[in-house]
Scaffold this motif. Structure first.
Motif, PDB file in Angstrom:
ATOM      1  N   ARG A 246      -9.978   5.947  -5.488  1.00 23.91           N
ATOM      2  CA  ARG A 246     -10.787   4.928  -5.172  1.00 23.91           C
ATOM      3  C   ARG A 246     -11.312   4.289  -3.558  1.00 23.91           C
ATOM      4  NH1 ARG A 246     -12.150   1.413  -9.359  1.00 23.91           N
ATOM      5  NH2 ARG A 246     -10.353   1.694  -9.863  1.00 23.91           N
ATOM      6  N   MET A 247      -9.925   4.263  -2.945  1.00 19.17           N
ATOM      7  CA  MET A 247     -10.534   3.468  -1.264  1.00 19.17           C
ATOM      8  C   MET A 247     -10.880   4.479  -0.538  1.00 19.17           C
ATOM      9  SD  MET A 247      -8.272   0.305  -1.121  1.00 19.17           S
ATOM     10  CE  MET A 247      -6.485   0.508  -2.091  1.00 19.17           C
ATOM     11  N   ALA A 248      -9.832   5.675  -0.934  1.00 19.23           N
ATOM     12  CA  ALA A 248      -9.846   6.978   0.017  1.00 19.23           C
ATOM     13  C   ALA A 248     -11.327   7.705   0.312  1.00 19.23           C
ATOM     14  CB  ALA A 248      -8.951   7.969  -0.228  1.00 19.23           C
ATOM     15  N   LYS A 249     -12.037   7.595  -1.008  1.00 17.64           N
ATOM     16  CA  LYS A 249     -13.233   7.803  -1.561  1.00 17.64           C
ATOM     17  C   LYS A 249     -14.828   7.226  -0.862  1.00 17.64           C
ATOM     18  CE  LYS A 249     -12.471  11.367  -5.185  1.00 17.64           C
ATOM     19  NZ  LYS A 249     -12.292  11.273  -6.336  1.00 17.64           N
TER      20      LYS A 249
ATOM     21  N   LEU B  59      -5.845  -0.653   5.779  1.00 15.81           N
ATOM     22  CA  LEU B  59      -4.312   0.120   5.492  1.00 15.81           C
ATOM     23  C   LEU B  59      -4.004  -0.078   4.691  1.00 15.81           C
ATOM     24  CD1 LEU B  59      -1.790   1.001   6.849  1.00 15.81           C
ATOM     25  CD2 LEU B  59      -1.231  -0.550   7.686  1.00 15.81           C
ATOM     26  N   ALA B  60      -4.020   1.293   3.454  1.00 20.07           N
ATOM     27  CA  ALA B  60      -3.336   0.877   2.365  1.00 20.07           C
ATOM     28  C   ALA B  60      -1.962   0.697   1.969  1.00 20.07           C
ATOM     29  CB  ALA B  60      -4.104   1.164   0.873  1.00 20.07           C
ATOM     30  N   ALA B  61      -1.843   0.052   0.974  1.00 20.27           N
ATOM     31  CA  ALA B  61       0.274   0.059   1.142  1.00 20.27           C
ATOM     32  C   ALA B  61       0.224  -0.889  -0.785  1.00 20.27           C
ATOM     33  CB  ALA B  61       0.794  -0.916   1.565  1.00 20.27           C
ATOM     34  N   HIS B  62       1.285   0.558  -1.290  1.00 21.95           N
ATOM     35  CA  HIS B  62       2.215  -0.464  -2.743  1.00 21.95           C
ATOM     36  C   HIS B  62       2.966  -1.402  -2.278  1.00 21.95           C
ATOM     37  CE1 HIS B  62       3.704  -0.351  -6.407  1.00 21.95           C
ATOM     38  NE2 HIS B  62       2.824  -0.074  -6.609  1.00 21.95           N
ATOM     39  N   PRO B  63       2.712  -2.604  -2.930  1.00 20.42           N
ATOM     40  CA  PRO B  63       4.160  -3.230  -2.686  1.00 20.42           C
ATOM     41  C   PRO B  63       5.094  -2.789  -2.367  1.00 20.42           C
ATOM     42  CG  PRO B  63       2.973  -3.565  -4.722  1.00 20.42           C
ATOM     43  CD  PRO B  63       1.816  -2.394  -3.937  1.00 20.42           C
ATOM     44  N   MET B  64       5.588  -2.147  -3.345  1.00 20.78           N
ATOM     45  CA  MET B  64       6.932  -1.375  -3.713  1.00 20.78           C
ATOM     46  C   MET B  64       7.467  -0.688  -1.800  1.00 20.78           C
ATOM     47  SD  MET B  64       8.290  -2.478  -6.394  1.00 20.78           S
ATOM     48  CE  MET B  64       9.881  -1.463  -6.649  1.00 20.78           C
TER      49      MET B  64
ATOM     50  N   GLY C   1     -12.181   5.880   6.118  1.00 19.72           N
ATOM     51  CA  GLY C   1     -11.293   5.087   8.422  1.00 19.72           C
ATOM     52  C   GLY C   1      -9.994   4.789   6.962  1.00 19.72           C
ATOM     53  N   MET C   2      -9.899   4.944   5.459  1.00 20.91           N
ATOM     54  CA  MET C   2      -8.540   4.555   5.160  1.00 20.91           C
ATOM     55  C   MET C   2      -7.658   5.343   5.215  1.00 20.91           C
ATOM     56  SD  MET C   2      -7.072   4.162   1.594  1.00 20.91           S
ATOM     57  CE  MET C   2      -6.096   5.823   1.521  1.00 20.91           C
TER      58      MET C   2
END
Length: 475
Positions: free
Chosen positions: A362-365, A390-395, A369-370
């Motif tokens: 959903r962020m990408a849509k 900048l999107a990241a999974h904590p793991m 610019g993500m």
């Protein structure tokens, strides 16, 4: 190494002295204090005195691939070590091992492969980066290192490899900033690797019996009661800290980096939309009723419930494993709306941590610019200030990413239960080299499991602070 700061030299001296006295050391240093550089200095000094000595560095995959070789290359003018990075395909890993370099770097996910492939380990010293990843004594990675520490030709099953007699590892250095974020029981396996059981004993069960009491039981599927939680006896924490203090050194970033900018936490409490709230309450009531009258309540039951409720706070519902329709149900965009508001007021680029893939999609849509943290070349672009989101999974992002130059705004769409994941992720921006106060925005929905997660993180933070403080000699 003249590039070391005074506290890093102190840590290096402590470790080298502990190697001689006890055969191992634990450096429990806060994120951002330069554990990698300190460890390079330790290996360089040891190698100068023992020229035939070779070392194995075991680290999380991303750290092994990026951070360790980057730091060795960056400071190659002030150390005498050569190195090989055992990543990639089995053939590529084996080629790196066979280079017989002074330092061999490998990801912890390939320890089992290394154990099967190399009969007698040639490494005299082992550096275990992120030692807290070995707190489970039933894990294969722990078993491999435990066996090899005692005998370089040993197998976790007890089977001996080709060897001219027992040849133990000279020393093991354990690095972590979060040794006990959940329970003091976590310390046993870590110390078993550090000192071979010298301080906390060679038996986990004896350790439990000496320092803990049973506090919670469940019945397993066969109707037998089974203890699932232990609490420390009165005075146990102080006695444990006293036992391991000779082998472990603790340092806090706030003490050693007085110029480190503040870490500011901002909680954004929002209301769950009415339709989602109705579904949330319905699922909670149904699942609580399902397990409340049963005697076989397990952690898995609780995990399913809290997982489903957490999904709803994120605005989605994942199908059950036995559901033929595998479509993820979109529920609402309340947290996405709040993220957009935060971004509109943010002072520069934003690093966003998420838990669910649906949040990422959903962020990408919504934000064209993500970028994602694992994309090739994206970290250099982020540090240059060219990535707004900048999107990241904590793991995936909690270790080995030096991205403090690209921004100072963090947003948590969905919080993790793990304090280690939370602290390590925040430390990607709040570390040495950061020139601005770091703001951590936590988006939470009132009257939901979000409140429970926050309280768990706070309790675990209290335990972590108590452990680290005791090792520093604080009352």
């Amino acid at each position: 190494m003249g590039v070391l700061r005074e506290y890093q030299m102190q840590a290096a001296r402590f470790a080298l002295d502990s190697f001689v006295r006890n055969g191992g050391a634990g450096l429990f240093l806060d994120m951002g204090l330069g554990k990698t550089l300190t460890s390079i200095a330790i290996m360089d000094i040891w190698h100068a005195e023992h020229p035939d000595g070779r070392f194995l560095v075991v680290a999380p995959a991303l750290v092994a691939k990026n951070s360790w070789p980057d730091e060795l290359e960056r400071f190659k003018s002030v150390h005498s070590l050569d190195w090989a990075v055992a990543v990639g395909t089995p053939r590529q890993r084996l080629a790196a091992v066979n280079e017989n370099r002074t330092v061999t770097i490998i990801g912890q996910d390939n320890l089992a492969w290394l154990d099967k492939t190399v009969a007698c380990w040639p490494w005299a010293g082992i550096v275990v980066d992120e030692l807290s990843g070995y707190r489970n004594p039933k894990s294969n990675r722990f078993k491999v290192l435990k066996a090899r520490r005692a005998d370089r030709a040993s197998h976790p099953s007890g089977r001996r490899r080709t060897s001219n007699g027992e040849l133990p590892i000279d020393w093991l250095l354990g690095l972590t900033g979060t040794p006990a974020t959940k329970n003091l029981l976590d310390l046993w396996a870590q110390m078993m690797l550090v000192d071979g059981g010298r301080t906390l004993g060679r038996s986990m069960e004896r350790f439990k019996g000496e320092y803990f009491r049973e506090s919670r039981w469940i019945k397993n599927p066969y109707g037998v009661s089974q203890c699932i939680e232990w609490e420390p006896l009165d005075g146990a924490q102080a006695r444990i800290m006293d036992r391991i203090g000779a082998d472990c050194l603790s340092m806090r970033a706030a003490d050693k980096l007085p110029g480190l900018p503040d870490l500011l936490t901002v909680d954004h409490w929002i209301d769950m939309p009415a339709e989602t709230r109705a579904k949330y309450d319905e699922i909670r009531r149904a699942m609580v009723l399902e397990v409340s009258g049963r005697e076989d309540v397990t952690a898995a039951n609780a995990g399913v419930l809290t997982g489903k409720l957490s999904q709803l706070t994120a605005g989605c519902v994942y199908p059950d494993s036995d559901d033929s329709d595998r479509t993820v149900m979109h529920v609402d965009d309340a947290k996405m709306d709040e993220l957009e508001r935060i971004m509109s007021e943010a002072d520069g680029p934003v690093l966003v941590f998420y838990r669910f893939k649906d949040e990422l999609e959903r962020m990408a849509k919504r934000f064209p610019g993500m970028r994602e943290v694992h994309e090739d070349g994206v970290l250099a672009e982020w540090n240059a200030g060219r990535v707004p989101l900048l999107a990241a999974h904590p793991m995936a992002a909690k270790y080995g990413l030096n991205i403090q130059h690209g921004g100072h705004e963090i947003v948590w769409l969905s919080l993790p239960w793990s304090l280690e994941d939370y602290d390590q992720a925040n430390a990607r921006l709040h570390r040495s080299g950061q020139s601005h106060p770091v703001r951590v925005h936590r988006i939470c929905e009132s009257g939901t499991v979000d409140s429970r997660i926050l309280s768990v993180l706070e309790r675990r933070a209290n335990l972590h602070d108590a452990v680290m403080g005791a090792l520093r000699g604080e009352e």
